[in-house]
Write a protein that holds these residues in place. Structure first.
Motif, PDB file in Angstrom:
ATOM      1  N   SER A   1       0.821  -1.517  -0.196  1.00 22.57           N
ATOM      2  CA  SER A   1      -0.160  -0.198  -0.231  1.00 22.57           C
ATOM      3  C   SER A   1       0.541   1.242  -0.042  1.00 22.57           C
ATOM      4  CB  SER A   1      -0.416   0.071   1.302  1.00 22.57           C
ATOM      5  OG  SER A   1      -1.642  -0.992   1.530  1.00 22.57           O
ATOM      6  N   TYR A   2       1.885   1.516   0.673  1.00 17.80           N
ATOM      7  CA  TYR A   2       2.869   2.536   0.307  1.00 17.80           C
ATOM      8  C   TYR A   2       4.310   1.701  -0.082  1.00 17.80           C
ATOM      9  CZ  TYR A   2      -0.190   4.784   3.765  1.00 17.80           C
ATOM     10  OH  TYR A   2      -1.548   5.636   4.569  1.00 17.80           O
ATOM     11  N   VAL A   3       4.731   2.898  -0.275  1.00 20.30           N
ATOM     12  CA  VAL A   3       6.638   2.885  -0.722  1.00 20.30           C
ATOM     13  C   VAL A   3       6.930   2.229   0.697  1.00 20.30           C
ATOM     14  CG1 VAL A   3       8.941   3.902  -1.592  1.00 20.30           C
ATOM     15  CG2 VAL A   3       6.714   4.502  -2.238  1.00 20.30           C
ATOM     16  N   MET A   4       7.818   1.376   1.549  1.00 20.93           N
ATOM     17  CA  MET A   4       9.124   0.271   2.097  1.00 20.93           C
ATOM     18  C   MET A   4      10.387   1.368   2.073  1.00 20.93           C
ATOM     19  SD  MET A   4       5.950   0.097   3.936  1.00 20.93           S
ATOM     20  CE  MET A   4       7.233  -0.711   5.314  1.00 20.93           C
TER      21      MET A   4
ATOM     22  N   ALA B   1      14.378   1.271  -0.936  1.00 18.38           N
ATOM     23  CA  ALA B   1      13.030   1.792  -0.999  1.00 18.38           C
ATOM     24  C   ALA B   1      12.686   0.796  -2.057  1.00 18.38           C
ATOM     25  CB  ALA B   1      12.704   2.801  -0.901  1.00 18.38           C
ATOM     26  N   LEU B   2      11.900   0.157  -1.221  1.00 17.47           N
ATOM     27  CA  LEU B   2      10.653  -0.716  -2.666  1.00 17.47           C
ATOM     28  C   LEU B   2       9.859  -0.128  -2.647  1.00 17.47           C
ATOM     29  CD1 LEU B   2      11.064  -3.418  -3.128  1.00 17.47           C
ATOM     30  CD2 LEU B   2      10.331  -4.265  -1.946  1.00 17.47           C
ATOM     31  N   ALA B   3       9.271  -0.306  -4.158  1.00 15.14           N
ATOM     32  CA  ALA B   3       7.974   0.050  -4.595  1.00 15.14           C
ATOM     33  C   ALA B   3       7.321  -0.606  -4.785  1.00 15.14           C
ATOM     34  CB  ALA B   3       8.549   1.027  -6.463  1.00 15.14           C
ATOM     35  N   ARG B   4       5.442   0.455  -4.595  1.00 12.37           N
ATOM     36  CA  ARG B   4       4.697  -0.233  -4.552  1.00 12.37           C
ATOM     37  C   ARG B   4       4.892  -1.410  -5.048  1.00 12.37           C
ATOM     38  NH1 ARG B   4       0.694   4.034  -3.277  1.00 12.37           N
ATOM     39  NH2 ARG B   4       1.476   6.126  -2.368  1.00 12.37           N
ATOM     40  N   THR B   5       4.253  -0.816  -5.637  1.00 11.64           N
ATOM     41  CA  THR B   5       4.362  -2.842  -6.859  1.00 11.64           C
ATOM     42  C   THR B   5       5.616  -2.428  -8.210  1.00 11.64           C
ATOM     43  OG1 THR B   5       3.205  -1.232  -8.646  1.00 11.64           O
ATOM     44  CG2 THR B   5       1.563  -2.783  -6.964  1.00 11.64           C
ATOM     45  N   GLY B   6       5.549  -3.826  -8.737  1.00  6.76           N
ATOM     46  CA  GLY B   6       6.839  -3.905  -9.833  1.00  6.76           C
ATOM     47  C   GLY B   6       8.315  -3.903  -9.170  1.00  6.76           C
TER      48      GLY B   6
ATOM     49  N   ALA C   1       5.812   5.825   3.351  1.00  3.89           N
ATOM     50  CA  ALA C   1       5.685   6.857   2.219  1.00  3.89           C
ATOM     51  C   ALA C   1       4.887   6.712   0.953  1.00  3.89           C
ATOM     52  CB  ALA C   1       7.119   7.433   2.092  1.00  3.89           C
ATOM     53  N   SER C   2       3.890   8.033   0.455  1.00  5.43           N
ATOM     54  CA  SER C   2       3.293   7.658  -0.326  1.00  5.43           C
ATOM     55  C   SER C   2       4.489   7.887  -1.394  1.00  5.43           C
ATOM     56  CB  SER C   2       2.105   8.843  -0.121  1.00  5.43           C
ATOM     57  OG  SER C   2       1.696   8.947   0.557  1.00  5.43           O
TER      58      SER C   2
ATOM     59  N   GLU D   1      15.103  11.604   1.367  1.00  4.39           N
ATOM     60  CA  GLU D   1      15.131  12.984   2.690  1.00  4.39           C
ATOM     61  C   GLU D   1      14.088  12.542   3.119  1.00  4.39           C
ATOM     62  OE1 GLU D   1      15.617  15.120  -1.191  1.00  4.39           O
ATOM     63  OE2 GLU D   1      13.977  13.951  -0.658  1.00  4.39           O
ATOM     64  N   ALA D   2      14.212  12.298   4.396  1.00  2.00           N
ATOM     65  CA  ALA D   2      13.587  11.925   5.898  1.00  2.00           C
ATOM     66  C   ALA D   2      12.275  11.908   6.253  1.00  2.00           C
ATOM     67  CB  ALA D   2      14.336  11.241   6.668  1.00  2.00           C
ATOM     68  N   THR D   3      12.209  13.640   5.772  1.00  4.21           N
ATOM     69  CA  THR D   3      11.117  14.420   6.229  1.00  4.21           C
ATOM     70  C   THR D   3       9.980  14.158   5.978  1.00  4.21           C
ATOM     71  OG1 THR D   3      12.227  15.955   5.110  1.00  4.21           O
ATOM     72  CG2 THR D   3      12.686  16.407   7.670  1.00  4.21           C
ATOM     73  N   THR D   4      10.075  13.525   4.017  1.00  2.00           N
ATOM     74  CA  THR D   4       9.293  13.421   3.554  1.00  2.00           C
ATOM     75  C   THR D   4       7.871  12.103   3.710  1.00  2.00           C
ATOM     76  OG1 THR D   4      10.440  12.499   1.714  1.00  2.00           O
ATOM     77  CG2 THR D   4       9.727  14.393   2.312  1.00  2.00           C
ATOM     78  N   TRP D   5       8.809  11.031   4.338  1.00  2.64           N
ATOM     79  CA  TRP D   5       8.438   9.803   5.141  1.00  2.64           C
ATOM     80  C   TRP D   5       7.473  10.217   6.310  1.00  2.64           C
ATOM     81  CZ3 TRP D   5      10.291   4.873   2.988  1.00  2.64           C
ATOM     82  CH2 TRP D   5      11.369   4.683   1.742  1.00  2.64           C
TER      83      TRP D   5
END
Length: 122
Positions: A31-34, A50-55, A99-100, A105-109
């Motif tokens: 559901s989110y970027v992890m 980071a790991l994208a939501r899908t793909g 995150a979405s 940048e950590a502040t965006t998570w």
């Protein structure tokens, strides 16, 4: 409510390996970027991977590329960070985050776990 709980940190000798786990609840792991970040004493929180939501797209910090591998198990609701060839400058508290969108940048998570300590001896 999204909850992230890390585990798997510990003490390892330089050149060794650790696998960190992040148990995800409150949403599915797709559901989110992890992502994973780390923070050493006196330093800013640093993007690791980071790991994208899908793909299956994954992204790594240049200094970790080739040594760290991020993955997820959708059935178990867990995200992993396999860390190999650990170096004396890798010790830090490692954090799981959601995150979405992917950003370094950590502040965006949006969501964070409590962190797990990794110690590497030379």
């Amino acid at each position: 409510q999204v909850q992230l709980v890390e585990s798997g940190g510990g003490f390892v000798q330089a050149g060794g390996s650790l696998r960190l786990s992040c148990a995800v609840s409150g949403h599915t792991v797709s559901s989110y970027v992890m992502g994973w970040f780390r923070q050493a004493p006196g330093k800013e929180r640093e993007f690791v991977a980071a790991l994208a939501r899908t793909g299956g797209n994954v992204y790594y910090s240049e200094s970790m590329k080739g040594r760290f591998t991020v993955s997820r198990d959708g059935v178990r609701g867990t995200v992993f960070l396999q860390m190999d060839s650990l170096k004396p400058d890798d010790p830090a508290v490692y954090y799981c985050a959601a995150a979405s969108a992917i950003a370094q940048e950590a502040t965006t998570w949006d969501y964070w776990g409590q962190g797990t300590q990794v110690t590497v001896s030379s």
